[in-house]
Design a protein around this motif. Sequence first.
Motif, mmCIF file in Angstrom:
data_model
loop_
_atom_site.group_PDB
_atom_site.id
_atom_site.type_symbol
_atom_site.label_atom_id
_atom_site.label_comp_id
_atom_site.label_asym_id
_atom_site.label_seq_id
_atom_site.Cartn_x
_atom_site.Cartn_y
_atom_site.Cartn_z
ATOM 1 N N ALA A 237 1.189 -1.165 -0.448
ATOM 2 C CA ALA A 237 -0.470 -0.396 0.157
ATOM 3 C C ALA A 237 0.834 1.337 0.444
ATOM 4 N N VAL A 238 2.195 1.119 0.567
ATOM 5 C CA VAL A 238 3.321 2.715 0.672
ATOM 6 C C VAL A 238 3.449 2.716 -0.717
ATOM 7 N N ILE A 239 3.947 1.803 -1.267
ATOM 8 C CA ILE A 239 4.303 2.420 -2.801
ATOM 9 C C ILE A 239 3.299 2.543 -3.095
ATOM 10 N N VAL A 240 1.911 2.132 -3.938
ATOM 11 C CA VAL A 240 1.355 2.741 -4.027
ATOM 12 C C VAL A 240 0.700 4.103 -4.434
ATOM 13 N N ASP A 241 0.889 4.467 -2.148
ATOM 14 C CA ASP A 241 0.544 5.577 -2.051
ATOM 15 C C ASP A 241 1.589 6.395 -2.379
ATOM 16 N N ASP A 242 2.964 6.239 -2.849
ATOM 17 C CA ASP A 242 3.987 6.697 -3.009
ATOM 18 C C ASP A 242 3.799 7.408 -4.347
ATOM 19 N N LEU A 243 3.719 5.987 -5.205
ATOM 20 C CA LEU A 243 2.945 6.573 -6.949
ATOM 21 C C LEU A 243 2.107 7.740 -7.290
ATOM 22 N N PHE A 244 1.220 7.901 -6.333
ATOM 23 C CA PHE A 244 -0.013 8.596 -6.797
ATOM 24 C C PHE A 244 -0.023 9.610 -6.194
ATOM 25 N N ALA B 262 12.337 -2.885 -4.404
ATOM 26 C CA ALA B 262 13.827 -2.954 -4.216
ATOM 27 C C ALA B 262 14.160 -4.007 -3.201
ATOM 28 N N GLU B 263 13.603 -4.269 -2.418
ATOM 29 C CA GLU B 263 14.091 -4.905 -1.018
ATOM 30 C C GLU B 263 13.311 -6.088 -1.608
ATOM 31 N N PHE B 264 11.908 -6.036 -2.436
ATOM 32 C CA PHE B 264 10.704 -7.584 -2.500
ATOM 33 C C PHE B 264 11.503 -8.559 -3.707
ATOM 34 N N THR B 265 12.414 -7.266 -4.661
ATOM 35 C CA THR B 265 13.346 -7.956 -6.066
ATOM 36 C C THR B 265 14.379 -8.755 -5.505
ATOM 37 N N SER B 266 15.037 -8.438 -4.210
ATOM 38 C CA SER B 266 15.822 -8.703 -3.754
ATOM 39 C C SER B 266 15.673 -9.580 -2.880
ATOM 40 N N GLY B 267 14.618 -10.170 -1.680
ATOM 41 C CA GLY B 267 14.503 -11.281 -1.412
ATOM 42 C C GLY B 267 14.730 -11.111 0.259
ATOM 43 N N ALA B 268 14.520 -9.683 0.481
ATOM 44 C CA ALA B 268 15.367 -8.975 1.374
ATOM 45 C C ALA B 268 13.411 -8.833 2.184
ATOM 46 N N GLY B 269 12.370 -9.208 1.737
ATOM 47 C CA GLY B 269 10.795 -9.261 2.206
ATOM 48 C C GLY B 269 11.252 -9.985 4.023
ATOM 49 N N GLU C 73 9.879 4.720 -11.731
ATOM 50 C CA GLU C 73 9.726 5.008 -10.627
ATOM 51 C C GLU C 73 9.247 3.916 -9.939
ATOM 52 N N ILE C 74 8.802 2.977 -10.817
ATOM 53 C CA ILE C 74 8.231 1.300 -9.738
ATOM 54 C C ILE C 74 9.084 0.962 -8.994
ATOM 55 N N THR C 75 10.487 1.090 -10.221
ATOM 56 C CA THR C 75 11.150 -0.305 -10.180
ATOM 57 C C THR C 75 12.215 0.160 -9.694
ATOM 58 N N ASN C 76 12.074 1.434 -8.997
ATOM 59 C CA ASN C 76 13.473 1.569 -8.832
ATOM 60 C C ASN C 76 12.925 2.494 -6.692
ATOM 61 N N HIS C 77 11.579 1.790 -6.445
ATOM 62 C CA HIS C 77 10.870 2.417 -5.208
ATOM 63 C C HIS C 77 11.885 1.670 -4.691
ATOM 64 N N PRO C 78 12.267 2.186 -2.929
ATOM 65 C CA PRO C 78 13.060 1.233 -2.783
ATOM 66 C C PRO C 78 12.584 -0.292 -1.609
ATOM 67 N N LEU C 79 10.800 0.017 -1.439
ATOM 68 C CA LEU C 79 10.052 -1.500 -1.355
ATOM 69 C C LEU C 79 9.997 -2.642 -2.345
ATOM 70 N N ILE D 23 -3.583 6.795 -13.496
ATOM 71 C CA ILE D 23 -2.126 7.699 -14.494
ATOM 72 C C ILE D 23 -1.515 7.049 -15.137
ATOM 73 N N PHE D 24 -0.249 7.206 -15.675
ATOM 74 C CA PHE D 24 -0.043 6.533 -16.942
ATOM 75 C C PHE D 24 0.792 6.040 -16.518
ATOM 76 N N TYR D 25 0.430 4.507 -16.612
ATOM 77 C CA TYR D 25 1.604 3.725 -16.215
ATOM 78 C C TYR D 25 3.098 3.159 -16.691
ATOM 79 N N SER D 26 3.143 3.911 -17.987
ATOM 80 C CA SER D 26 4.327 3.814 -18.754
ATOM 81 C C SER D 26 5.367 5.111 -18.070
ATOM 82 N N ASP D 27 4.410 5.755 -17.589
ATOM 83 C CA ASP D 27 5.038 6.855 -17.186
ATOM 84 C C ASP D 27 5.864 6.629 -16.019
ATOM 85 N N LYS D 28 5.655 5.581 -14.955
ATOM 86 C CA LYS D 28 5.638 5.068 -13.786
ATOM 87 C C LYS D 28 6.551 3.967 -13.424
ATOM 88 N N ILE D 29 7.106 3.452 -14.649
ATOM 89 C CA ILE D 29 7.694 2.180 -15.300
ATOM 90 C C ILE D 29 9.241 2.267 -14.082
#
Length: 84
Positions: A34-41, A69-76, A61-67, A53-59
């Motif tokens: 929810a924090v990721i979504v709130d930050d993006l909007f 990055a935590e998810f994709t690195s397996g640090a959840g 920002e989405i992929t570089n959001h700290p959370l 919002i236009f999804y393509s304009d946020k790619i």
Amino acid sequence: MFNVDSLHLEFSLVAINTTSSYFGDAVLQKTQVAVIVDDLFADERMIEDDNAIFYSDKIFEITNHPLVAEFTSGAGTARYGTAQ
């Protein structure tokens, strides 16, 4: 261009998170998604008053959001079957 509203983006991210959790990956808590979504909007100009919002304009920002990055690195901090 594709647009997405906060409800559908959160649904998609929760689905990805839940599927990863099922396969044993460390994932994010639902509140973190929810924090990721709130930050993006936050402070975004919405498209045609449909709260999207236009999804393509946020790619980037989405992929570089700290959370994300935590998810994709397996640090959840959550795992399948744990209360969130």
